[in-house]
Design a protein around this motif. Structure first.
Motif, PDB file in Angstrom:
ATOM      1  N   PHE A 463       0.862  -1.292   0.004  1.00 15.76           N
ATOM      2  CA  PHE A 463      -0.122   0.065  -0.105  1.00 15.76           C
ATOM      3  C   PHE A 463       0.905   1.231  -0.088  1.00 15.76           C
ATOM      4  O   PHE A 463       1.830   1.613   0.982  1.00 15.76           O
ATOM      5  CB  PHE A 463      -0.932   0.187   1.228  1.00 15.76           C
ATOM      6  N   VAL A 464       0.711   2.038  -0.816  1.00 14.56           N
ATOM      7  CA  VAL A 464       1.666   3.102  -1.267  1.00 14.56           C
ATOM      8  C   VAL A 464       0.966   4.630  -0.638  1.00 14.56           C
ATOM      9  O   VAL A 464      -0.340   4.730  -1.277  1.00 14.56           O
ATOM     10  CB  VAL A 464       1.971   3.444  -2.582  1.00 14.56           C
ATOM     11  N   LYS A 465       1.540   5.235  -0.004  1.00 10.55           N
ATOM     12  CA  LYS A 465       0.881   6.444   0.409  1.00 10.55           C
ATOM     13  C   LYS A 465       1.810   7.793   0.004  1.00 10.55           C
ATOM     14  O   LYS A 465       3.233   7.600   0.285  1.00 10.55           O
ATOM     15  CB  LYS A 465       0.533   6.523   2.070  1.00 10.55           C
ATOM     16  N   LEU A 466       1.394   9.091  -0.256  1.00 17.17           N
ATOM     17  CA  LEU A 466       1.968   9.959  -0.453  1.00 17.17           C
ATOM     18  C   LEU A 466       1.389  11.364   0.260  1.00 17.17           C
ATOM     19  O   LEU A 466       0.201  11.360   0.215  1.00 17.17           O
ATOM     20  CB  LEU A 466       2.146  10.280  -2.046  1.00 17.17           C
ATOM     21  N   ARG A 467       2.255  11.967   0.948  1.00 20.51           N
ATOM     22  CA  ARG A 467       1.973  13.225   1.565  1.00 20.51           C
ATOM     23  C   ARG A 467       2.407  14.525   0.909  1.00 20.51           C
ATOM     24  O   ARG A 467       3.900  14.379   0.769  1.00 20.51           O
ATOM     25  CB  ARG A 467       2.115  13.216   2.983  1.00 20.51           C
ATOM     26  N   TYR A 468       1.928  15.681   0.639  1.00 19.64           N
ATOM     27  CA  TYR A 468       2.699  16.769   0.252  1.00 19.64           C
ATOM     28  C   TYR A 468       1.879  17.821   0.741  1.00 19.64           C
ATOM     29  O   TYR A 468       0.408  17.678   1.114  1.00 19.64           O
ATOM     30  CB  TYR A 468       2.437  16.529  -1.172  1.00 19.64           C
TER      31      TYR A 468
END
Length: 564
Positions: A463-468
């Protein structure tokens, strides 16, 4: 000393300094420095009588015969003798190759994105001089991210990324797989770019006098000046034994080019004072809602005043938090301090590039000017959680100095990397499917049997998560998507684009001495990269050939271990 092709016109620069008299007077009242002619004078020097004129230069020594050229790979020639370069005096902050992680104990991997490319250009410089680069000079992620890949474009600026994931059998190990995670940033149209307030901070100390330093600085910044618009402003600060302003804020490309052309090298290196003055000038010209950035061009050889990397990092972090970012451009050989250049750019929320040719200058500050200058997202973090039912072990190729703690991912106070318009970020994980032989053998007291599938998610590999954060935002946004486990069983051949990324990673890991590449050779790296139509990719294939000709054959004791 050999002179560069760009000499200083003293009278012309004196006229330029006179045109900036009001600004110099303001600096003088504040105890700063004054630019006069070709030199930068500190407060103690202003009252001193003018020095006697220098003696006439000695006649130049006869030129030595040019060394024979040896073809090391198709299309690439290097001198038959090693060019003058002393990597022992150059400074690098290398990290050990990423360790292997067991998913049952450490299922989560978290890191900050990295869009720097300096390690690739610097590696190319060593190879073009007939030398293998020091291991500490090679950062795998910077070699991978030097190239562009075929990722989907984001449709709108409010959602500035697309995330692409795919899988292939690892070329150097049939028991493992490579998981690729690719990000592509929104391409900001010219009409939508914010105004830019740029301060060019140019090192004109004596160490910058060679042809691969100050002349290339001039070429790089002159090219950037030609890309700017009518709303943008540029200032120029120089430093040697002290620092001074040679061009106040302007949007006149001709004035910028003329000021750059008149610079010459001489003196010691007060880089810390130069940074302080550049930040002050950027603050005076601050554009609310615009890009406010210092662009430092130097070999990093600070030897007067503030020169400690930690003290410089503290300075750039304070300025970063007030809205002024820092980009560093590295030049030259022999005394190059890459460790400092890369670290202060990272902490200054900018990017780091190494300029080894006029062509690279055009690429970084011309073709990729928008990505270099205009931020579309800040504090970008990636987190990957592996499903222990599908993956038993993993390792991230590169990003060693970008690793974050798991709890840092959701903490908006933890700084991370920024991404410019159109930037791409690629990360490669080498993973061991559950049940396959791994690098870490079974443990004596470990419970036997396969781990249970994640409740409700048996079909997910990871499971890939990205925060920005958006450029003007303070609260992060989350993007998340699963990686389907079905990718493990697909029999399709990997896309040539993915194969090339894997070849670049294998090349970088080979140069770093990665013990887990087995007996995968540089000849196999070249074959994996394949035939390429792009100029930069063709150059990469030739560089692999150069490294192959330079690399000694491993001894029996040096041959890497295989999977168990």
């Amino acid at each position: 000393m050999r002179r560069t092709g760009f000499t200083l016109c003293t009278a012309a620069l004196a006229g330029l300094a006179a045109g900036c008299a009001s600004r110099q007077a303001e600096l003088a009242d504040g105890g700063d420095v004054v630019v006069t002619g070709s030199r930068v004078l500190g407060p103690a020097e202003r009252a001193a009588p003018p020095p006697a004129p220098p003696p006439p230069p000695s006649p130049p020594a006869p030129l030595a015969a040019a060394p024979a050229m040896v073809k090391t790979a198709p299309g690439l020639w290097v001198p038959g003798v090693q060019l003058p370069s002393d990597p022992g005096r150059e400074r690098y902050a290398g990290e050990a190759v990423s360790p292997v992680h067991v998913v049952r104990q450490e299922p989560v991997s978290t890191f900050s994105v990295d869009v720097d490319t300096g390690a690739y250009a610097n590696t190319r410089r060593f190879l073009s001089q007939g030398q293998l680069p020091p291991k500490d000079a090679v950062r795998t992620e910077e070699l991978i991210n030097y190239f562009r890949y075929d990722y989907a474009r984001p449709a709108r600026q409010e959602a500035p990324f697309t995330v692409t994931t795919d899988l292939m059998v690892t070329p150097w190990n049939a028991e493992t797989r490579l998981l690729r995670i690719g990000l592509r940033g929104y391409d900001l149209p010219a009409a939508g770019r914010p105004p830019a307030n740029l301060v060019f901070l140019v090192d004109v100390s004596g160490s910058m006098g060679s042809a691969d330093k100050l002349p290339l600085v001039k070429a790089a910044l002159t090219g950037l000046a030609g890309e700017l618009g009518p709303r943008d402003r540029v200032s120029i600060v120089v430093y040697a034994g002290a620092a001074g302003v040679v061009l106040p804020p302007t949007n006149d490309p001709r004035a910028i080019r003329e000021a750059l052309a008149r610079l010459e090298a001489g003196g010691s290196t007060a880089g810390g004072a130069g940074l302080e003055l550049a930040y002050r000038l950027a603050r005076d010209s601050y554009i609310s809602g615009g890009v406010n950035r210092v662009i430092l061009a130097t070999d990093g050889d600070f030897n007067v005043g503030v020169s400690d990397t930690k003290a410089l990092i503290d300075m750039v972090e304070r300025q970063r938090d007030s809205g002024i970012t820092l980009t560093t451009l590295g030049f030259g050989t022999g005394n190059y301090n890459e460790a400092m250049m890369e670290q202060i750019a990272d902490h200054g929320n900018g990017n780091y590039a190494y300029i080894d040719s006029a062509l690279e200058a055009k690429k970084v500050l011309g073709d990729q000017m928008a990505a270099t200058l205009f931020t579309i997202a800040k504090d970008v973090k990636i987190q990957v959680e592996f499903n222990p039912a599908q993956v038993s072990q993993y390792r991230l190729l590169g990003y060693e100095n970008r690793a974050l703690r798991e709890e840092d991912f959701s903490n908006d106070k933890v700084d991370a990397g920024d991404i410019g318009a159109g930037h791409q970020v690629t990360a490669l994980y080498e993973i061991v499917p559950a049940g396959a032989p791994g690098w870490v053998g079974p443990r004596r007291y470990e419970a036997p049997g396969a781990p249970p599938a994640v409740a409700g998610q048996p079909a997910e590999l990871a499971f890939v998560k990205l925060r920005y954060k958006l450029p003007d935002g303070q609260t992060s946004r989350l993007v998340a998507q699963p990686v389907p486990a079905s990718l493990l069983w697909l029999k399709r051949a990997p896309a040539p684009d993915f194969r090339f990324a894997a070849a670049v990673a294998a090349f970088a890991q080979t140069l770093r001495g990665d013990p887990l590449l087995g007996d995968f050779s540089l000849a196999q790296v070249r074959a994996l990269a394949g035939e390429q139509g792009d100029f930069w990719r063709q150059e990469f294939v030739r560089l692999v050939g150069v490294a192959e000709s330079l690399a000694p054959a491993p001894t029996r004791e040096e041959r890497p271990r295989r999977l168990r």
